[in-house]
Design a protein around this motif. Structure first.
Motif, PDB file in Angstrom:
ATOM      1  N   GLN A   1     -41.776  60.676  28.515  1.00  0.00           N
ATOM      2  CA  GLN A   1     -42.411  59.632  27.718  1.00  0.00           C
ATOM      3  C   GLN A   1     -43.853  59.432  28.196  1.00  0.00           C
ATOM      4  N   PRO A   2     -44.767  59.114  27.286  1.00  0.00           N
ATOM      5  CA  PRO A   2     -46.185  58.996  27.646  1.00  0.00           C
ATOM      6  C   PRO A   2     -46.457  58.000  28.772  1.00  0.00           C
ATOM      7  N   GLN A   3     -45.657  56.963  28.891  1.00  0.00           N
ATOM      8  CA  GLN A   3     -45.880  55.972  29.942  1.00  0.00           C
ATOM      9  C   GLN A   3     -45.446  56.474  31.324  1.00  0.00           C
ATOM     10  N   ASP A   4     -44.733  57.601  31.373  1.00  0.00           N
ATOM     11  CA  ASP A   4     -44.257  58.149  32.640  1.00  0.00           C
ATOM     12  C   ASP A   4     -45.324  59.045  33.251  1.00  0.00           C
TER      13      ASP A   4
ATOM     14  N   LEU B   1     -48.889  57.175  50.648  1.00  0.00           N
ATOM     15  CA  LEU B   1     -48.513  55.820  51.070  1.00  0.00           C
ATOM     16  C   LEU B   1     -46.999  55.632  51.165  1.00  0.00           C
ATOM     17  N   GLY B   2     -46.238  56.666  50.808  1.00  0.00           N
ATOM     18  CA  GLY B   2     -44.800  56.593  50.997  1.00  0.00           C
ATOM     19  C   GLY B   2     -43.956  56.533  49.755  1.00  0.00           C
ATOM     20  N   ALA B   3     -44.526  56.719  48.586  1.00  0.00           N
ATOM     21  CA  ALA B   3     -43.715  56.734  47.361  1.00  0.00           C
ATOM     22  C   ALA B   3     -42.751  57.911  47.462  1.00  0.00           C
ATOM     23  N   THR B   4     -41.473  57.603  47.463  1.00  0.00           N
ATOM     24  CA  THR B   4     -40.491  58.681  47.603  1.00  0.00           C
ATOM     25  C   THR B   4     -39.711  58.914  46.322  1.00  0.00           C
ATOM     26  N   GLN B   5     -39.375  57.873  45.603  1.00  0.00           N
ATOM     27  CA  GLN B   5     -38.616  58.046  44.361  1.00  0.00           C
ATOM     28  C   GLN B   5     -39.517  57.787  43.168  1.00  0.00           C
ATOM     29  N   TRP B   6     -39.412  58.672  42.185  1.00  0.00           N
ATOM     30  CA  TRP B   6     -40.188  58.541  40.962  1.00  0.00           C
ATOM     31  C   TRP B   6     -39.265  58.844  39.798  1.00  0.00           C
ATOM     32  N   ASP B   7     -39.611  58.397  38.605  1.00  0.00           N
ATOM     33  CA  ASP B   7     -38.750  58.583  37.440  1.00  0.00           C
ATOM     34  C   ASP B   7     -39.535  59.121  36.253  1.00  0.00           C
ATOM     35  N   HIS B   8     -38.837  59.891  35.440  1.00  0.00           N
ATOM     36  CA  HIS B   8     -39.327  60.293  34.124  1.00  0.00           C
ATOM     37  C   HIS B   8     -38.207  60.003  33.141  1.00  0.00           C
ATOM     38  N   SER B   9     -38.574  59.577  31.940  1.00  0.00           N
ATOM     39  CA  SER B   9     -37.558  59.300  30.929  1.00  0.00           C
ATOM     40  C   SER B   9     -37.763  60.196  29.715  1.00  0.00           C
TER      41      SER B   9
ATOM     42  N   SER C   1     -34.459  60.612  37.979  1.00  0.00           N
ATOM     43  CA  SER C   1     -35.089  60.166  39.220  1.00  0.00           C
ATOM     44  C   SER C   1     -35.241  61.361  40.141  1.00  0.00           C
ATOM     45  N   TYR C   2     -36.401  61.443  40.781  1.00  0.00           N
ATOM     46  CA  TYR C   2     -36.648  62.583  41.662  1.00  0.00           C
ATOM     47  C   TYR C   2     -37.470  62.166  42.868  1.00  0.00           C
ATOM     48  N   ASP C   3     -37.460  63.015  43.888  1.00  0.00           N
ATOM     49  CA  ASP C   3     -38.227  62.796  45.101  1.00  0.00           C
ATOM     50  C   ASP C   3     -39.677  63.181  44.811  1.00  0.00           C
ATOM     51  N   ALA C   4     -40.598  62.257  44.992  1.00  0.00           N
ATOM     52  CA  ALA C   4     -42.002  62.491  44.656  1.00  0.00           C
ATOM     53  C   ALA C   4     -42.637  63.561  45.538  1.00  0.00           C
ATOM     54  N   ARG C   5     -42.099  63.769  46.728  1.00  0.00           N
ATOM     55  CA  ARG C   5     -42.683  64.776  47.632  1.00  0.00           C
ATOM     56  C   ARG C   5     -42.112  66.158  47.392  1.00  0.00           C
ATOM     57  N   THR C   6     -40.791  66.255  47.294  1.00  0.00           N
ATOM     58  CA  THR C   6     -40.155  67.573  47.152  1.00  0.00           C
ATOM     59  C   THR C   6     -39.959  67.966  45.697  1.00  0.00           C
ATOM     60  N   ARG C   7     -40.024  66.992  44.773  1.00  0.00           N
ATOM     61  CA  ARG C   7     -39.826  67.180  43.334  1.00  0.00           C
ATOM     62  C   ARG C   7     -38.374  67.490  42.978  1.00  0.00           C
ATOM     63  N   GLN C   8     -37.461  67.368  43.937  1.00  0.00           N
ATOM     64  CA  GLN C   8     -36.039  67.601  43.677  1.00  0.00           C
ATOM     65  C   GLN C   8     -35.437  66.404  42.951  1.00  0.00           C
ATOM     66  N   VAL C   9     -34.648  66.681  41.916  1.00  0.00           N
ATOM     67  CA  VAL C   9     -34.005  65.622  41.142  1.00  0.00           C
ATOM     68  C   VAL C   9     -32.903  64.982  41.985  1.00  0.00           C
ATOM     69  N   ARG C  10     -32.867  63.659  41.973  1.00  0.00           N
ATOM     70  CA  ARG C  10     -31.839  62.915  42.704  1.00  0.00           C
ATOM     71  C   ARG C  10     -30.652  62.597  41.801  1.00  0.00           C
ATOM     72  N   ASP C  11     -30.951  62.075  40.603  1.00  0.00           N
ATOM     73  CA  ASP C  11     -29.866  61.743  39.681  1.00  0.00           C
ATOM     74  C   ASP C  11     -30.393  61.575  38.272  1.00  0.00           C
ATOM     75  N   PHE C  12     -29.441  61.432  37.360  1.00  0.00           N
ATOM     76  CA  PHE C  12     -29.711  61.236  35.940  1.00  0.00           C
ATOM     77  C   PHE C  12     -28.999  59.955  35.526  1.00  0.00           C
ATOM     78  N   PHE C  13     -29.663  59.137  34.729  1.00  0.00           N
ATOM     79  CA  PHE C  13     -29.043  57.920  34.223  1.00  0.00           C
ATOM     80  C   PHE C  13     -29.190  57.914  32.713  1.00  0.00           C
ATOM     81  N   LEU C  14     -28.062  57.876  32.009  1.00  0.00           N
ATOM     82  CA  LEU C  14     -28.060  57.901  30.547  1.00  0.00           C
ATOM     83  C   LEU C  14     -27.726  56.516  30.019  1.00  0.00           C
ATOM     84  N   MET C  15     -28.561  56.039  29.094  1.00  0.00           N
ATOM     85  CA  MET C  15     -28.320  54.749  28.449  1.00  0.00           C
ATOM     86  C   MET C  15     -28.690  54.879  26.978  1.00  0.00           C
TER      87      MET C  15
END
Length: 147
Positions: free
Chosen positions: A52-55, A65-73, A84-98
């Motif tokens: 999404q454009p806001q992501d 500065l320590g941002a570790t978790q980031w999200d894209h929708s 959700s993914y790790d901002a440093r390694t870029r590895q996906v942590r999980d998926f949330f469906l709504m």
């Protein structure tokens, strides 16, 4: 009008008839969550297209500065997949469906939207309830099972 009043209440999300369209129509897969397992966020973006454009991506300063978790929708029809993914390694942590409908009385249709049967051994499935007296679900979280 009275014949359709319960349906209108359900669609509007009013009162005790608060059920999403997920309980009224059969679900078809919108996302293939099992196929996204093990992918990093760049691979997910390659499969699902732009977020999404806001992501926005985290800036180097935010990561420093320590941002570790980031999200894209990702939005498809009436469902949103939050990755959700790790901002440093870029590895996906999980998926949330709504869904845009807000809540669902049953999370099984959410599994179908994610192309999940519920028996995949490589996948942890966590339905998330709304803190309310009624058993409603706001979404479902998917994570890779640890080997």
């Amino acid at each position: 009008m009275t014949k359709y009043f319960p349906l209108l209440l359900a669609l509007a999300g009013c009162g005790a008839a608060d059920h999403s369209l997920l309980t009224l129509t059969p679900a078809k897969p919108l996302f293939d969550v099992p196929a996204l397992l093990g992918k990093d966020i760049d691979q997910v973006l390659g499969i699902l297209g732009p977020a999404q454009p806001q992501d926005l991506e985290p800036t180097p300063a935010q990561v420093q500065l320590g941002a570790t978790q980031w999200d894209h929708s990702f939005v498809h029809d009436t469902a949103t997949l939050l990755v959700s993914y790790d901002a440093r390694t870029r590895q996906v942590r999980d998926f949330f469906l709504m869904t845009q409908h807000g809540t669902a009385a049953d999370y099984i249709p959410l599994l179908k939207l994610a192309n999940v049967k519920g028996t995949e051994p490589q996948l942890l499935i966590q339905p998330e309830r709304v803190p309310a007296p009624q058993p409603l679900y706001r979404g479902i979280r998917f994570r890779a099972a640890k080997p």
